[in-house]
Design a protein around this motif. Sequence first.
Motif, mmCIF file in Angstrom:
data_model
loop_
_atom_site.group_PDB
_atom_site.id
_atom_site.type_symbol
_atom_site.label_atom_id
_atom_site.label_comp_id
_atom_site.label_asym_id
_atom_site.label_seq_id
_atom_site.Cartn_x
_atom_site.Cartn_y
_atom_site.Cartn_z
ATOM 1 N N VAL A 140 38.315 68.465 29.407
ATOM 2 C CA VAL A 140 38.783 68.612 28.118
ATOM 3 C C VAL A 140 37.829 67.973 26.972
ATOM 4 N N PRO A 141 37.609 68.544 25.955
ATOM 5 C CA PRO A 141 36.568 67.945 25.014
ATOM 6 C C PRO A 141 37.155 66.701 24.431
ATOM 7 N N TYR A 142 36.224 65.929 23.711
ATOM 8 C CA TYR A 142 36.350 64.668 23.184
ATOM 9 C C TYR A 142 35.132 64.100 22.246
ATOM 10 N N GLN A 143 35.448 63.103 21.760
ATOM 11 C CA GLN A 143 34.628 62.707 20.546
ATOM 12 C C GLN A 143 34.153 61.364 20.963
ATOM 13 N N PRO A 144 32.570 61.533 21.516
ATOM 14 C CA PRO A 144 32.005 60.389 22.319
ATOM 15 C C PRO A 144 31.826 59.145 21.265
ATOM 16 N N GLY A 145 31.856 58.012 21.938
ATOM 17 C CA GLY A 145 31.693 56.772 21.032
ATOM 18 C C GLY A 145 30.080 56.539 20.975
ATOM 19 N N VAL A 146 30.011 55.479 19.962
ATOM 20 C CA VAL A 146 28.244 55.324 19.629
ATOM 21 C C VAL A 146 27.495 55.006 20.817
ATOM 22 N N ARG A 147 28.305 54.241 21.868
ATOM 23 C CA ARG A 147 27.505 53.731 23.079
ATOM 24 C C ARG A 147 27.073 55.020 23.851
ATOM 25 N N GLU A 148 27.945 55.844 23.982
ATOM 26 C CA GLU A 148 27.749 57.052 24.686
ATOM 27 C C GLU A 148 26.530 57.927 24.128
ATOM 28 N N LEU A 149 26.715 58.172 22.668
ATOM 29 C CA LEU A 149 25.796 58.816 21.990
ATOM 30 C C LEU A 149 24.528 58.254 22.187
ATOM 31 N N ALA A 165 23.261 56.245 24.756
ATOM 32 C CA ALA A 165 22.750 56.638 25.927
ATOM 33 C C ALA A 165 22.142 58.117 26.187
ATOM 34 N N LEU A 166 22.782 59.046 25.372
ATOM 35 C CA LEU A 166 21.962 60.237 25.475
ATOM 36 C C LEU A 166 20.967 60.404 24.559
ATOM 37 N N GLY A 167 20.651 59.436 23.608
ATOM 38 C CA GLY A 167 19.633 59.489 22.650
ATOM 39 C C GLY A 167 19.952 60.228 21.604
ATOM 40 N N LEU A 168 21.048 60.245 21.204
ATOM 41 C CA LEU A 168 21.442 61.177 19.960
ATOM 42 C C LEU A 168 21.781 60.122 19.008
ATOM 43 N N ALA A 169 21.851 60.371 17.656
ATOM 44 C CA ALA A 169 22.230 59.704 16.618
ATOM 45 C C ALA A 169 23.596 59.184 16.495
ATOM 46 N N PRO A 170 23.929 57.923 16.252
ATOM 47 C CA PRO A 170 25.399 57.208 16.363
ATOM 48 C C PRO A 170 26.156 58.207 15.136
ATOM 49 N N ASP A 171 25.627 58.699 14.227
ATOM 50 C CA ASP A 171 26.454 59.217 13.293
ATOM 51 C C ASP A 171 26.746 60.749 13.339
ATOM 52 N N ASP A 172 26.547 61.131 14.639
ATOM 53 C CA ASP A 172 26.593 62.649 14.853
ATOM 54 C C ASP A 172 28.072 62.827 15.205
#
Length: 600
Positions: free
Chosen positions: A496-505, A507-514
């Motif tokens: 199932v899809p979900y919106q990741p939290g800031v911590r997960e983003l 960890a993946l090296g993605l911007a928190p505001d994505d």
Amino acid sequence: MGYRWGALGRRANGLGQMAWERGGGGLVAGSANAASDTQSARPPAAPGADAVARLVERRALLTGEALARARLIQHETGERFQAVINRLGLVSETVLGAAIAAESGLPLLVAADLPGERAAGAAPTALFLREAGALPVAVEKGRLRAAFADPFDDFAAHALGFAFGMPVDRAVALPSDIEAAIDRLYADGPAADDSRAASADETDVERLRDQVSDAPVIRAVNRLIAEAVEAGASDIHIEPADDRVVVRFRVDGVLVAQPSLPPAMRAALVSRIKVMAGLNIAERRLPQDGRLRIAIRGNEVDLRVATAPSMHGETAVMRILDRASLALDFPGLGFTPSLEAQLRKVLARPHGIVLVTGPTGSGKTTTLYAALEALNTGARKILTIEDPIEYRLPGIVQMQVNAGIGLSFASALRSFLRQDPDVMMVGEVRDLETAQIAVQAALTGHTILATLHTNTAIGAVARLADMAVEPFLLGATLNAVVAQRLVRRLCAACHVPYQPGVRELAALGLAPDDATRKLHAAAGCAQCRHTGYAGRIALVELLVVTDAVAGLIVQRAEPRAIAEQAAREGALATLRADGIAKVLAGDTTVAEVLRVSVEG
């Protein structure tokens, strides 16, 4: 056609004081209220021994030719049609069980739904229950709930209703789950007659030989292997304890507990496995290794067997080598198109060394087999030396290490050089001698594929240097290093899809505001046995040795300097980067990637 009271028949054998035979006068029983209400839960399909065959035909689960073949075998052997198609591997138990449940409108019980103790009331024998494909589950409010492999056959429901003296509510369960529960709850034969005999049998080899030939033990071992293959397990662990025999399957890298077996089966169970693998059942003080082949659902399955002594008796681990489920192509293993293209370009070089690294059980040998398949065009002489040979590859000469006669990796590799090879695979580079011969072979125009135990691709360079391989030789021969780990793949049917939290983003090296980024999480369904995962996929790190990287190796540069240079040239794809790509693609989860990878 109904049933009437009559003489003891084959199908009712084991009920003792009662039996049924087919007749024409309806249902007559000593307890009129016992079975008269069993049909309150009768499925809508017409009852009869041929109902499952009609269901399979109607739902197009088999081709016409396969269906005709199964009907012929059923006619010749007298087996249930359901058992025939499962044994031949034409339809899996899981698929057929779901179809039967859907057709009948009855609930499908999984192994966890079956009871841990006998249902209160009558005690039909294991022989009858196996013949009928039935299992009493529980007595609730004056009704017996029972599971049936074939709920369209009324015989078992009538018989159980009479024996328990109450109406029967039917449910569907897989034959292997019913068989396992019968062995656990209604164990018959010498293994269950006298628990005191177990300790005597453990010291009496002749009696043990007799015991392992008993039908309950043979059935138990065959059932365990069949269930493990059906579950997609890679290993079966059998561990004797003080009061039971613990059984666990390794599914997608995780150990999953199975129903325990009676302690009286401790010695006989492992001894049966040893007999099948050609091991010495009289020797229980030393570890032993062997191999066996068995037909499961119509497919040949190889198993590697390892036994070892423990406090409560011998333990056994069986590694399942199912050639039918083996994917020997890079995309199937988890290589992205760019990684596959880079690796194929390296393999196309006329000589040099390609190493695959990682911990035990990370799929190193499977990746090497995929590389061999890519090279096995018929125009090359390919030789392998392995410990042990896991899968037989057509068109390739494979040899197994035998320390007892002095056949080591090094000696085999040395002999291979006299057989005019193009490609040689070494199961593992364990020592300086093997490493030196591999380097010399690469220098003289051969392609060498091998595994090495290190954590990262860069770490392989340091590991070979620790073995005292000269850096200038390593820089001249090493073409590439693959490091890999296995993570669980998300079930395609239920993730199932979900919106990741800031911590997960983060960890993946993605911007928190994505805020537009969607990841996927495990949910769980019948198809993946409610785990949320189905199968495994490799996370891959690839280091291609360029001229600049080779120069740093010759100079004995620090691993970090080598990694930085390779990254600048686009010659290093890290494990973490590959994991992030697979998370974003919906193949696995953040937790799985973080479990096996480090920053880099």
